[in-house]
Write a protein that holds these residues in place. Structure first.
Motif, PDB file in Angstrom:
ATOM      1  N   GLU A 164       0.836  -1.199   0.000  1.00  0.00           N
ATOM      2  CA  GLU A 164       0.000   0.000   0.000  1.00  0.00           C
ATOM      3  C   GLU A 164       0.874   1.253   0.000  1.00  0.00           C
ATOM      4  N   ARG A 165       1.940   1.243   0.785  1.00  0.00           N
ATOM      5  CA  ARG A 165       2.886   2.373   0.816  1.00  0.00           C
ATOM      6  C   ARG A 165       3.530   2.558  -0.560  1.00  0.00           C
ATOM      7  N   ARG A 168       1.426   4.189  -3.195  1.00  0.00           N
ATOM      8  CA  ARG A 168       1.169   5.626  -3.002  1.00  0.00           C
ATOM      9  C   ARG A 168       2.368   6.479  -3.398  1.00  0.00           C
TER      10      ARG A 168
END
Length: 308
Positions: A164-165, A168
């Motif tokens: 997820e990091r 982004r």
């Protein structure tokens, strides 16, 4: 005059092929004509599906199945397989992966050769013989009622948070972005409280890693759920408890061999249904961004018919 049944029409339909041109960072792009020729040699017409993004790929698979495709073949890695499974899961339409991705975990667990052209030969032989083998899939349902299939592993801990990091981040590009995301999330590492309900029995755990496997592998060969079996009708759940940064770094390489489950902070479970809840976690299934927790996951025996 003989009646033509829906099964007869499907048997005469084309073999639909979903190909990801950037799978494996494009290393196998030149193989696609040979893949298509190999499949056509089985005596069925072959239709190459057109898509420009993951959502379009999934839609194209659904459309091909609805139009009467006799089989669906995914040429790519686990992400491509994941998109195709949304169309064939729970149906009688045969399916096969041709492994050309950076991670080919479902194909490996399902017993397909690692060499793409060898896999095509297996698939073509199965097409000629009309041979399929049923294996399990996992069916997950989100809090909003959304349903998704997956074939390999659902990640809902540190690895999902890293993904997820990385998604982004706009810089750097390529694998370095994932490496940087690991460093950032290691610095922020902390156990989270999970509620697990396994066949109705509740467990509260503090953990940094939770994986729910239909298959054994994720991440390009890491045996996160080493005892998982695609034919046993069960999900394998592996929980990595209150690991600190140093311990997690030491234990993580052991995942490739599957020996991490012997660590005192690791726990393993098996269940037909798994309900998983935690705050602020987006899951990744087959390496693809999936549903936010909470989710309910069920093992569905023989939910897909493999051409092998």
């Amino acid at each position: 005059m003989l009646a033509v049944t829906a099964d007869d029409r499907r048997a005469a339909g084309p073999v639909a092929v979903l190909a990801n041109p950037v799978a494996g960072r494009g290393r196998h792009r030149a193989l696609l004509p040979r893949v298509l020729d190999g499949l056509a040699a089985a005596g069925h017409p072959v239709e190459l599906l057109t898509a420009h993004d993951p959502a379009g790929a999934e839609a194209a698979c659904h459309a091909a199945v609805a139009a009467g495709a006799s089989a669906l073949v995914a040429v790519g890695g686990d992400g491509t397989v994941h998109r195709a499974l949304q169309a064939v899961g729970g149906t009688a339409v045969p399916f096969a992966p041709v492994p050309v991705g950076t991670g080919n975990d479902f194909a490996a667990d399902a017993g397909f050769p690692a060499d793409p052209l060898a896999a095509v030969a297996v698939i073509a032989d199965a097409l000629r013989a009309g041979r399929t083998r049923g294996v399990d899939l996992a069916r997950m349902t989100g809090g909003d009622g959304t349903d998704r299939w997956y074939g390999a592993v659902l990640a809902a801990g540190f690895d999902a948070i890293v993904n997820e990091r990385a998604n982004r981040m706009r810089w750097p590009r390529g694998p370095r972005r994932y490496d940087l995301a690991i460093l950032v999330e290691l610095a922020r590492l902390r156990p989270r409280r999970y509620t697990l309900r396994l066949d109705g029995v509740a467990h509260e755990v503090d953990a940094v890693l939770v994986a729910v496997g239909n298959g054994a592998r994720y991440g390009g060969g890491m045996r996160i759920c080493p005892a998982a079996d695609l034919t046993d009708g069960l999900l394998d759940v592996v929980v990595g408890g209150r690991f600190d940064r140093r311990t997690l770094i030491r234990v993580k390489p052991r995942i490739y061999a599957g020996t991490h489950v012997t660590h005192p902070l690791a726990s393993s479970f098996r269940a037909r249904t798994v309900e998983l809840a935690a705050e602020g976690i987006t899951t990744y299934a087959d390496g693809e961004r999936s549903l936010d927790l909470p989710v309910r996951i069920s093992a569905v025996p023989r939910a897909v018919r493999l051409l092998r």
